[in-house]
Design a protein around this motif. Structure first.
Motif, PDB file in Angstrom:
ATOM      1  N   ARG A 206       0.835  -1.215   0.000  1.00 38.49           N
ATOM      2  CA  ARG A 206       0.000   0.000   0.000  1.00 38.49           C
ATOM      3  C   ARG A 206       0.862   1.254   0.000  1.00 38.49           C
ATOM      4  O   ARG A 206       0.541   2.244  -0.680  1.00 38.49           O
ATOM      5  N   GLY A 212      -3.175   1.671  -5.612  1.00 45.50           N
ATOM      6  CA  GLY A 212      -3.654   0.294  -5.651  1.00 45.50           C
ATOM      7  C   GLY A 212      -2.924  -0.591  -6.634  1.00 45.50           C
ATOM      8  O   GLY A 212      -2.221  -0.124  -7.535  1.00 45.50           O
ATOM      9  N   THR A 214      -3.495  -3.649  -9.452  1.00 48.69           N
ATOM     10  CA  THR A 214      -4.594  -4.103 -10.314  1.00 48.69           C
ATOM     11  C   THR A 214      -4.483  -5.566 -10.719  1.00 48.69           C
ATOM     12  O   THR A 214      -5.442  -6.146 -11.226  1.00 48.69           O
ATOM     13  N   LEU A 231      -5.873  -6.904  -0.756  1.00 49.49           N
ATOM     14  CA  LEU A 231      -5.790  -5.543  -1.284  1.00 49.49           C
ATOM     15  C   LEU A 231      -6.927  -5.233  -2.260  1.00 49.49           C
ATOM     16  O   LEU A 231      -6.974  -4.141  -2.831  1.00 49.49           O
ATOM     17  N   GLY A 232      -7.801  -6.216  -2.473  1.00 47.45           N
ATOM     18  CA  GLY A 232      -8.965  -5.980  -3.315  1.00 47.45           C
ATOM     19  C   GLY A 232      -8.789  -6.308  -4.784  1.00 47.45           C
ATOM     20  O   GLY A 232      -9.642  -5.945  -5.604  1.00 47.45           O
ATOM     21  N   PRO A 234      -9.282  -8.461  -7.937  1.00 46.44           N
ATOM     22  CA  PRO A 234     -10.241  -9.526  -8.262  1.00 46.44           C
ATOM     23  C   PRO A 234      -9.523 -10.867  -8.473  1.00 46.44           C
ATOM     24  O   PRO A 234      -8.424 -10.899  -9.035  1.00 46.44           O
TER      25      PRO A 234
END
Length: 309
Positions: A206, A212, A214, A231-232, A234
């Motif tokens: 972070r 972010g 990807t 970290l989100g 997908p």
């Protein structure tokens, strides 16, 4: 007679023996390669040391050793096509590569590969390409890596990692690579932003990528994949190569066999254009196979290890 590395029982480097064996010859639909160099991969010593892993690949003892090789075709059997005596080649032969001669079917089978070596690429470099190059290409293709991505690559300084980080940069991505601190300068020469693996990885990522991440690919285990999920990122934009068939969180498991048909040519073209370098950390003569595998299995090598014949 010819030489080959053989093991009769599963175990560490100490089970590997350089033996004199009957010289193999090309039969119908086969070519024989006089091997000049064999690139080592973690899977080589894993298969030699873990019976359960070897069973998955149909390997039983006694067995030969290694997969990647490069050399010159010196026999062509009846009906074999695409190769002639004197052709420089590289490829893979599961459990048979570290030997004076390798016999390969044409067209190749699922456990084999054979390509023409382009002028301008030496045998030592060519011998590193089949597993590491194709695995890196497959790992990035699985996450649809594209220009503008910020990608987190786990195990960035390893044999597959050095290909993956460079291919990712060529694709136009910003690359963060997990590694030990001793490899940070090594990675920076490839334009990688290094980050130490271990507890707190997500916080360190972070800080380095405040906008972010990807996409991600984990070339070592599951830490990078799990961090990317946290970290989100997908799941469909995260791949693993060493997490087994059921990786965490539904991310994509892949490997070199999934690489696209143009992957080899893209890699060799990039090498010839000076856009991709293959760092060879060490070379060992075949007589020093145990020393080579001991170094490889320590998992702290910056780049590739090659056995010469």
């Amino acid at each position: 007679m010819s030489r080959a590395v053989i093991y009769e029982t599963f175990g560490g480097p100490e089970v590997l023996e350089l033996r004199e064996v009957p010289e193999p010859h090309a039969g119908p639909g086969e070519v024989r390669v006089r091997v000049a160099a064999a690139g080592l991969n973690p899977m080589d010593w894993i298969l030699a040391s873990r019976p359960e892993a070897a069973e998955q690949f149909g390997i039983t003892v006694p067995s030969g050793f290694g997969y990647d090789f490069a050399g010159v075709v010196d026999e062509v059997g009846d009906g074999a096509t695409g190769f002639a005596v004197g052709d420089r080649v590289y490829g893979g032969a599961l459990g048979r590569a570290v030997a004076d001669f390798v016999v390969v079917k044409t067209p190749t089978s699922a456990s084999e590969a054979l390509f023409h070596t382009p002028d301008g690429i030496g045998d030592e470099v060519a011998s590193t390409l089949p597993v590491a190059g194709l695995t890196a290409a497959a790992a990035l293709a699985a996450i649809d890596l594209r220009s503008g991505d910020t990608v987190l690559i786990g195990g960035a300084a390893g044999g597959v990692g050095v290909f993956a980080v460079q291919l990712a940069k060529l694709a136009g991505a910003t690359v963060l690579g997990t590694a030990s601190e001793g490899t940070f300068e090594f990675l920076r020469q490839f334009g990688v932003e290094p980050v130490a693996y271990g507890p707190g990885l997500a916080d360190r990522v972070r800080a380095l990528a405040p906008d972010g991440v990807t996409a991600a690919t984990d070339l070592y285990g599951t830490e990078t994949a799990e961090t990317a999920l946290a970290l989100g990122v997908p799941p469909e934009r995260i791949s693993t190569i060493a997490a087994g068939p059921n990786p965490p969180g539904g991310v994509c498991a892949t490997g070199g066999f999934d690489a696209g048909p143009d992957a080899v040519e893209r890699i060799t073209d990039a090498i010839l254009a000076g856009k991709l370098t293959v760092p060879i950390a060490a070379t060992f003569p075949i007589e020093k196979i145990r020393d080579a595998v001991t170094l490889q299995s320590g998992r702290h090598v910056h780049g590739k290890i090659v056995v010469t014949l």
